[in-house]
Design an enzyme around this catalytic site. Structure first.
Site, PDB file in Angstrom:
ATOM      1  N   VAL A  29       0.823  -1.209   0.000  1.00 35.71           N
ATOM      2  CA  VAL A  29       0.000   0.000   0.000  1.00 35.71           C
ATOM      3  C   VAL A  29       0.864   1.269   0.000  1.00 35.71           C
ATOM      4  CG1 VAL A  29      -1.842   1.253   1.184  1.00 35.71           C
ATOM      5  CG2 VAL A  29      -1.847  -1.248   1.199  1.00 35.71           C
ATOM      6  N   ARG A  60      11.100  -1.793   7.693  1.00 35.24           N
ATOM      7  CA  ARG A  60      11.930  -2.649   8.558  1.00 35.24           C
ATOM      8  C   ARG A  60      13.310  -2.827   7.946  1.00 35.24           C
ATOM      9  NH1 ARG A  60       7.346  -6.890   9.696  1.00 35.24           N
ATOM     10  NH2 ARG A  60       7.390  -6.732   7.454  1.00 35.24           N
ATOM     11  N   VAL A 147     -11.646  -0.118   5.228  1.00 36.01           N
ATOM     12  CA  VAL A 147     -12.808  -0.962   4.897  1.00 36.01           C
ATOM     13  C   VAL A 147     -13.041  -0.921   3.390  1.00 36.01           C
ATOM     14  CG1 VAL A 147     -15.269  -1.387   5.273  1.00 36.01           C
ATOM     15  CG2 VAL A 147     -13.896  -0.381   7.106  1.00 36.01           C
ATOM     16  N   GLY A 149     -11.191  -1.345   0.796  1.00 36.61           N
ATOM     17  CA  GLY A 149     -10.139  -0.813  -0.090  1.00 36.61           C
ATOM     18  C   GLY A 149     -10.544   0.445  -0.827  1.00 36.61           C
ATOM     19  N   GLY A 202      -1.491 -14.034  -4.256  1.00 39.55           N
ATOM     20  CA  GLY A 202      -1.190 -13.077  -3.178  1.00 39.55           C
ATOM     21  C   GLY A 202      -2.436 -12.481  -2.538  1.00 39.55           C
ATOM     22  N   GLU A 205      -4.101 -13.133   3.235  1.00 35.25           N
ATOM     23  CA  GLU A 205      -3.204 -12.462   4.200  1.00 35.25           C
ATOM     24  C   GLU A 205      -2.140 -13.454   4.688  1.00 35.25           C
ATOM     25  OE1 GLU A 205      -3.784  -9.324   5.974  1.00 35.25           O
ATOM     26  OE2 GLU A 205      -5.652  -8.766   4.986  1.00 35.25           O
ATOM     27  N   ASP A 216     -11.070 -10.735   9.413  1.00 37.83           N
ATOM     28  CA  ASP A 216     -10.902  -9.494   8.636  1.00 37.83           C
ATOM     29  C   ASP A 216     -12.269  -8.821   8.405  1.00 37.83           C
ATOM     30  OD1 ASP A 216      -9.247  -7.902   6.424  1.00 37.83           O
ATOM     31  OD2 ASP A 216     -11.060  -8.636   5.438  1.00 37.83           O
ATOM     32  N   LYS A 220     -13.686  -5.114   9.836  1.00 36.71           N
ATOM     33  CA  LYS A 220     -14.266  -4.066   8.988  1.00 36.71           C
ATOM     34  C   LYS A 220     -15.684  -3.743   9.453  1.00 36.71           C
ATOM     35  CE  LYS A 220     -11.337  -5.414   5.110  1.00 36.71           C
ATOM     36  NZ  LYS A 220     -11.176  -6.369   4.016  1.00 36.71           N
ATOM     37  N   GLY A 319      -5.813  -4.618  -2.750  1.00 32.97           N
ATOM     38  CA  GLY A 319      -4.817  -4.491  -3.809  1.00 32.97           C
ATOM     39  C   GLY A 319      -4.182  -3.110  -3.760  1.00 32.97           C
TER      40      GLY A 319
END
Ligand code: NAP
Ligand code: HSE
Length: 455
Positions: A29, A60, A147, A149, A202, A205, A216, A220, A319
């Site tokens: 993102v 990281r 929520v 996307g 992909g 999660e 998930d 939301k 996405g």
């Protein structure tokens, strides 16, 4: 507001307002946000009358190769230092999780900064604390991407549909579950086969349970429930189930009954009785409903308002690009507010009104929730077994609407699938416990709710 406040630069001075962004988390993102913002920056700056500067990003591993290039000097590994940087007005928390992400969020809000977040896990768990910090320190917290996307459901609830109270919100908010169920139905594939593809693409999660066990979607739903009803709903007052037990056979049988199986978030409010329910579970929706036709990784959310009726929003719920679209929308809103040219999202007075709203509702108990069910169970094929099960139904006050039963050749077992008239959640839970304990019932029965969607 913090002393570094962009508004301190003043909308009335000749020089354009300079807005500093700190992006914490430069993964899927975070990179999407900067990729699109950098591409449209000139237009955006002209429209906003403000210049946007990427002060830095935090990750990281600073040496990891990334598809979106930024100068190495802008990459760091200390999120709190970036939050504290006086040039940063807007902190985009795009790292995920509920640990360091919470520290980052609260630190920024305590400094009166703006936080833009896509983090449904954090908001659903710590929303009350986050909004207290907004109220107390005067910053802003924007979370459209948390929520569905790219689907602007939060803006719709808060702005376009603000005239309404919401007796029902029903949505497909987990794209992974929707992808799995859609391909199982369309291609006749098993859950395991489609799950393998979803992993390769992909979609799932890293912690698969978040998607597959309904967590998930629950997170939301909690966010939508807060926005609609001012209440942070705890997990133990909700019905949360995933899709692992749904088979191809259930999908086909649901179809025979006139339904399609979708994983839904369902938030209902009975205004007359002051009751609310929240669930995230696989459910049967009518084949001709709009939600039944939301396929693949798409999300679809039906918002039923007492003034407007039902509005359904459909689009890409996850996405890089879809999520970046929502984050950038929040950044633009934040810049407008910093310029003093727009209303402040969830201002402190507004948040007080949420407290009042939430105080007028309690979560319904299982005895107070009425639902129709689809059931499937496997019985030994011997005389009298069905009677035992139907006796349980009769004793629990469960009325059967439709039954399809058939023998499984060569196994001396029979599969029963049926739908019921509305019954309380408590009665169904008792019946399922009793049926499970019958010696003639093989394996756990499956119970899915039937949701007659509003349109
Ligand atoms: P991601 O690809 O795993 O990226 C996470 C980023 O955060 C990485 O750049 C990582 O650094 C960094 N990070 C993690 N922990 C850190 C720490 N302690 N200190 C510094 N940096 C740290 O995750 P994502 O998919 O972009 O998701 C980000 C957020 O958006 C999550 O809250 C997620 O739920 C939400 N969201 C995602 C989507 C989606 O479609 N992906 C959709 C809606 C909402 P490294 O790169 O060095 O590992
Ligand atoms: N795992 C989530 C989904 C990502 O499948 O919808 C978007 O929040």
């Amino acid at each position: 507001m913090s002393t570094n406040s962009a508004s301190a630069a003043g909308a009335n001075t000749a020089a354009p307002l300079k807005i500093g962004l700190g992006i914490i988390g430069f993964g899927t993102v975070g990179q999407g946000v900067w990729k699109h913002l950098a591409a449209s920056r000139r237009d955006m700056e002209a429209r906003l009358g403000a210049s946007i500067e990427l002060v830095g990003v935090c990750v990281r591993d600073p040496d990891k190769p990334r598809a979106v290039a930024i100068p190495r000097a802008k990459i760091s590994t200390d999120p709190l230092a970036l939050v504290d940087n006086p040039r940063v007005n807007i902190v985009c928390e795009l790292m995920g999780g509920t640990g360091a992400a919470c520290d980052v969020t609260l630190r920024a809000l305590r400094a009166g900064k703006v936080v833009v977040s896509a983090n449904k896990a954090l908001i659903s768990a710590r929303g009350a604390e986050i909004f207290k910090a907004v109220s107390r320190f005067g910053g802003q917290f924007l979370f459209e991407a948390s929520v569905a996307g790219g689907v602007p459901v939060i803006k719709s609830l808060r702005e376009g549909l603000v005239a309404n109270r919401f007796p029902e919100i029903t949505g497909i908010v987990n794209g992974t579950c929707n992808y799995l169920l859609t391909r199982m139905e369309r291609e006749g594939l098993s859950y395991e086969a489609v799950l393998r593809d979803a992993r390769k693409l992909g979609y799932v999660e890293a912690d698969e349970s978040l998607d597959l066990d309904g967590v998930d979607a629950f997170q939301k739903a909690v966010i939508l429930a807060f926005l609609a009803h001012g209440k942070w709903v705890p997990r133990n007052k909700t019905l949360v189930e995933g899709i692992r037990a749904v088979t191809l056979e259930d999908i086909q049988r649901a179809r025979d009954f006139g339904y399609r199986i979708k994983h839904l978030a369902v938030i209902r409010r009975d205004f007359a009785r002051g009751l609310m329910t929240l669930g995230a579970y696989p459910a049967l929706v009518p084949l001709d409903s709009i939600l039944a036709r939301v396929d693949g990784v798409h999300n679809g959310i039906s918002l039923t308002g007492d003034v407007v009726g039902t509005t359904t929003l459909i689009g890409r719920g996850a996405g890089q690009d879809a999520t970046a679209s929502a984050v950038i929308g929040d950044i633009v809103d934040a810049i407008r507010t910093l310029k003093g040219s727009a209303f402040k999202f969830l201002s402190s007075a507004d948040l007080d009104s949420y407290d009042t709203l939430g105080a007028t509702v309690r979560m319904a108990e299982l005895e107070e929730i009425h639902t129709s069910f689809y059931l499937r169970f496997l019985l030994r094929d011997v005389p009298g077994v069905s009677a035992e099960v139907y006796r349980v139904f009769a004793e629990e006050g469960i009325s059967v609407a439709r039954v399809v039963q058939y023998a499984n050749p060569g196994t001396r077992t029979g599969t029963h699938t049926l739908s019921t008239y509305p019954v309380t959640e408590a009665a169904m839970a008792r019946a399922l416990r009793r049926i499970r304990s019958l010696r003639t019932v093989l394996g756990p029965p499956l119970a899915l709710r039937i949701v007659e969607t509003r349109e």
